[in-house]
Design a protein around this motif. Structure first.
Motif, PDB file in Angstrom:
ATOM      1  N   ALA A 140      33.328 105.488 116.696  1.00 18.59           N
ATOM      2  CA  ALA A 140      32.332 105.297 117.751  1.00 18.59           C
ATOM      3  C   ALA A 140      30.938 105.643 117.234  1.00 18.59           C
ATOM      4  CB  ALA A 140      32.682 106.159 118.959  1.00 18.59           C
ATOM      5  N   TYR A 141      30.846 106.652 116.371  1.00 11.25           N
ATOM      6  CA  TYR A 141      29.551 107.036 115.803  1.00 11.25           C
ATOM      7  C   TYR A 141      28.951 105.880 115.013  1.00 11.25           C
ATOM      8  CZ  TYR A 141      25.987 109.381 113.076  1.00 11.25           C
ATOM      9  OH  TYR A 141      24.791 109.729 112.501  1.00 11.25           O
ATOM     10  N   GLY A 142      29.757 105.248 114.157  1.00  7.04           N
ATOM     11  CA  GLY A 142      29.272 104.127 113.366  1.00  7.04           C
ATOM     12  C   GLY A 142      28.825 102.965 114.239  1.00  7.04           C
ATOM     13  N   ALA A 143      29.602 102.687 115.266  1.00  9.44           N
ATOM     14  CA  ALA A 143      29.255 101.584 116.165  1.00  9.44           C
ATOM     15  C   ALA A 143      27.950 101.881 116.902  1.00  9.44           C
ATOM     16  CB  ALA A 143      30.379 101.349 117.162  1.00  9.44           C
ATOM     17  N   LYS A 144      27.817 103.115 117.384  1.00  2.73           N
ATOM     18  CA  LYS A 144      26.626 103.490 118.147  1.00  2.73           C
ATOM     19  C   LYS A 144      25.360 103.439 117.285  1.00  2.73           C
ATOM     20  CE  LYS A 144      24.568 107.380 120.570  1.00  2.73           C
ATOM     21  NZ  LYS A 144      24.610 108.807 120.695  1.00  2.73           N
ATOM     22  N   ASN A 145      25.497 103.798 116.022  1.00  2.00           N
ATOM     23  CA  ASN A 145      24.350 103.890 115.127  1.00  2.00           C
ATOM     24  C   ASN A 145      24.230 102.703 114.178  1.00  2.00           C
ATOM     25  OD1 ASN A 145      23.179 106.694 115.685  1.00  2.00           O
ATOM     26  ND2 ASN A 145      25.369 107.056 115.531  1.00  2.00           N
ATOM     27  N   ASP A 146      24.855 101.607 114.517  1.00  2.00           N
ATOM     28  CA  ASP A 146      24.822 100.406 113.690  1.00  2.00           C
ATOM     29  C   ASP A 146      23.395  99.909 113.491  1.00  2.00           C
ATOM     30  OD1 ASP A 146      26.074  97.990 112.431  1.00  2.00           O
ATOM     31  OD2 ASP A 146      24.995  97.029 114.083  1.00  2.00           O
ATOM     32  N   THR A 147      23.056  99.617 112.249  1.00  2.00           N
ATOM     33  CA  THR A 147      21.742  99.039 111.946  1.00  2.00           C
ATOM     34  C   THR A 147      21.876  97.686 111.259  1.00  2.00           C
ATOM     35  OG1 THR A 147      21.655 100.176 109.816  1.00  2.00           O
ATOM     36  CG2 THR A 147      20.654 101.303 111.714  1.00  2.00           C
ATOM     37  N   THR A 148      23.094  97.152 111.215  1.00  2.00           N
ATOM     38  CA  THR A 148      23.325  95.897 110.500  1.00  2.00           C
ATOM     39  C   THR A 148      23.148  94.683 111.377  1.00  2.00           C
ATOM     40  OG1 THR A 148      25.690  95.837 110.997  1.00  2.00           O
ATOM     41  CG2 THR A 148      25.014  97.045 109.015  1.00  2.00           C
ATOM     42  N   GLY A 149      23.093  94.895 112.685  1.00  2.00           N
ATOM     43  CA  GLY A 149      22.940  93.768 113.587  1.00  2.00           C
ATOM     44  C   GLY A 149      24.258  93.160 114.032  1.00  2.00           C
ATOM     45  N   LEU A 150      25.353  93.880 113.867  1.00  2.00           N
ATOM     46  CA  LEU A 150      26.636  93.367 114.360  1.00  2.00           C
ATOM     47  C   LEU A 150      26.522  93.098 115.855  1.00  2.00           C
ATOM     48  CD1 LEU A 150      29.280  95.576 112.527  1.00  2.00           C
ATOM     49  CD2 LEU A 150      28.741  93.192 112.090  1.00  2.00           C
ATOM     50  N   ALA A 151      27.251  92.106 116.317  1.00  2.00           N
ATOM     51  CA  ALA A 151      27.135  91.668 117.707  1.00  2.00           C
ATOM     52  C   ALA A 151      27.620  92.712 118.703  1.00  2.00           C
ATOM     53  CB  ALA A 151      27.910  90.370 117.900  1.00  2.00           C
ATOM     54  N   THR A 152      28.541  93.558 118.304  1.00  2.00           N
ATOM     55  CA  THR A 152      29.093  94.525 119.250  1.00  2.00           C
ATOM     56  C   THR A 152      28.877  95.949 118.757  1.00  2.00           C
ATOM     57  OG1 THR A 152      31.070  95.228 120.441  1.00  2.00           O
ATOM     58  CG2 THR A 152      31.406  94.398 118.213  1.00  2.00           C
ATOM     59  N   LYS A 153      28.696  96.840 119.685  1.00  2.00           N
ATOM     60  CA  LYS A 153      28.556  98.262 119.370  1.00  2.00           C
ATOM     61  C   LYS A 153      29.821  99.007 119.778  1.00  2.00           C
ATOM     62  CE  LYS A 153      24.131  98.176 118.194  1.00  2.00           C
ATOM     63  NZ  LYS A 153      23.545  98.674 116.995  1.00  2.00           N
ATOM     64  N   ARG A 154      30.936  98.274 119.836  1.00  2.00           N
ATOM     65  CA  ARG A 154      32.202  98.871 120.266  1.00  2.00           C
ATOM     66  C   ARG A 154      33.192  98.862 119.118  1.00  2.00           C
ATOM     67  NH1 ARG A 154      34.181  96.088 125.428  1.00  2.00           N
ATOM     68  NH2 ARG A 154      34.634  98.146 126.205  1.00  2.00           N
ATOM     69  N   VAL A 155      34.115  99.804 119.171  1.00  2.00           N
ATOM     70  CA  VAL A 155      35.214  99.844 118.217  1.00  2.00           C
ATOM     71  C   VAL A 155      36.333  98.974 118.780  1.00  2.00           C
ATOM     72  CG1 VAL A 155      36.907 101.336 117.104  1.00  2.00           C
ATOM     73  CG2 VAL A 155      34.570 102.152 117.441  1.00  2.00           C
ATOM     74  N   ALA A 156      36.802  98.016 117.994  1.00  2.00           N
ATOM     75  CA  ALA A 156      37.839  97.102 118.455  1.00  2.00           C
ATOM     76  C   ALA A 156      39.119  97.863 118.811  1.00  2.00           C
ATOM     77  CB  ALA A 156      38.134  96.057 117.376  1.00  2.00           C
ATOM     78  N   SER A 157      39.862  97.339 119.754  1.00  2.00           N
ATOM     79  CA  SER A 157      41.048  98.029 120.272  1.00  2.00           C
ATOM     80  C   SER A 157      42.161  98.190 119.237  1.00  2.00           C
ATOM     81  CB  SER A 157      41.582  97.289 121.501  1.00  2.00           C
ATOM     82  OG  SER A 157      41.979  95.977 121.144  1.00  2.00           O
TER      83      SER A 157
END
Length: 134
Positions: A24-41
């Motif tokens: 969740a930390y990586g998703a929240k702090n993403d700087t790459t521009g990935l479309a989602t800020k969520r961790v896949a199920s």
């Protein structure tokens, strides 16, 4: 190192997606521009499958009881505590654990292949069969 490098691993990718967040930390702090800020199920299950500590304590009569674990002290991909914790957990289960660090060696080092073959012969009883056949 870019994710598309031939030596880079793509274990969290899916389909045509090369990389996905696994915390969740990586998703929240993403700087790459990935479309989602969520961790896949499906990530939690992938993490469990990758982690031997998740499995070694489970009841499994067919699992190995003999372990050869080696890691270079200059390994930049795996923390030294990973192999130490694995070796300690297996030893606490009563398993036969041969654990050493290769001094000043990096990731994927293999400086004692002859010793490994001798260990395999000992564990499998192969050396005893060869001596009795002579």
């Amino acid at each position: 190192m870019p994710a598309s490098s031939p030596w880079a691993n793509n274990e969290f990718g899916a389909g045509t997606t090369e990389a996905r967040h696994f915390t969740a930390y990586g998703a929240k702090n993403d700087t790459t521009g990935l479309a989602t800020k969520r961790v896949a199920s499906d990530i939690a299950e992938k993490l469990d499958l990758m982690n031997p500590m998740h499995h070694i304590g489970e009841e499994n009569a067919g699992r190995s009881r003999h372990w050869w674990i080696r890691l270079g002290t200059k390994d930049s991909d795996t923390s030294l505590t990973v192999s130490a914790n694995l070796a300690a957990a297996l030893d606490n289960l009563g398993d036969d654990v041969d654990h050493l660090y290769y001094w000043d060696e990096g990731h994927g080092s293999n400086v004692d292949p002859g010793d490994f073959l001798k260990w395999v012969a000992k564990v499998t009883g192969d050396s005893a069969r060869r001596r009795s056949a002579k």
